[in-house]
Design a protein around this motif. Structure first.
Motif: not given
Length: 218
Positions: A102-104, A123, A174, A215, A217
């Motif tokens: 979960g990283e962009c 990601a 993501a 990401v 959420e």
């Protein structure tokens, strides 16, 4: 988010049935509903049609920080419904996948190879599901995204390869849009001379650079 709806189409048989019902009501000799049983004809709807709140969402942006739209995730009896609403992309097909982190981050490093840097590499790769799965059998592999001439795209698909809880737990996940169409690891022209499929085909379907990321959420 654009709200899409599914419209039922009545065939000739339905039209004849309705006309017969109107004729019966006009006679006035008996209650047309008396003794009538059976299906009411109510149309089935998905959670996204019924104004149910999404279980998770992802806001998509390009490397420059421009808004590319939104993806919503709904829990259904058949699996996870993924509802995509995208804008500001050129007409054509784009690879669309769910990635494992979960990283962009722009100009970031891939977790497997710190020497490699690029947009949204943080990601990681596709959510694999089965440890030995190749593309397009990853749990995070989705149908290609078709952008229309008005630079927008809408798509809804249900997948039973993963649950919403898997997308928002631990390291998260993501949504990724790639620059090229996904060939789903079918053999490209460069393999016609007998060369074996390379990592780009087996891992991503030759979908190209990462041009949009969001990401997920809960």
């Amino acid at each position: 988010m654009k709200n899409t709806s599914r419209t039922s189409r009545f065939g000739l048989a339905s039209t004849v049935t309705l006309l017969a019902a109107f004729a019966l009501a006009g006679c006035g000799e008996e209650d047309p509903g008396e003794g009538v049983e059976g299906d009411t004809g109510t149309e089935q709807t998905s959670p996204s049609d019924a104004d149910q709140s999404a279980a998770a969402t992802a806001e998509l942006q390009n490397p420059q920080g421009d808004d590319l739209g939104q993806v919503e995730f709904y829990e259904t009896d058949d699996g996870t419904e993924v509802v995509v609403d995208v804008q500001n992309l050129d007409e054509g097909f784009y690879g669309l996948h769910l990635h494992e982190n979960g990283e962009c981050e722009t100009d970031s490093q891939t977790p497997d190879d710190p020497a490699e840097t690029g947009d949204f590499l943080s990601a990681g790769g596709h959510i694999a599901g089965e440890a030995d799965a190749d593309h397009p059998d990853h749990a995070g592999d989705l149908p290609a995204l078709l952008v229309n001439e008005d630079n927008t795209a809408q798509m809804s698909v249900v997948t039973n390869r993963l649950e919403v809880s898997e997308l928002v737990g631990q390291d998260g996940a993501a949504v990724m849009i790639h620059s090229d169409a996904d060939n789903y690891a079918n053999v490209p022209d460069r393999y016609l001379d007998g060369e074996n499929p390379d990592d780009d085909t087996l891992s991503t379907g030759d979908a190209g650079d990462r041009i949009g990321c969001g990401v997920i959420e809960g």
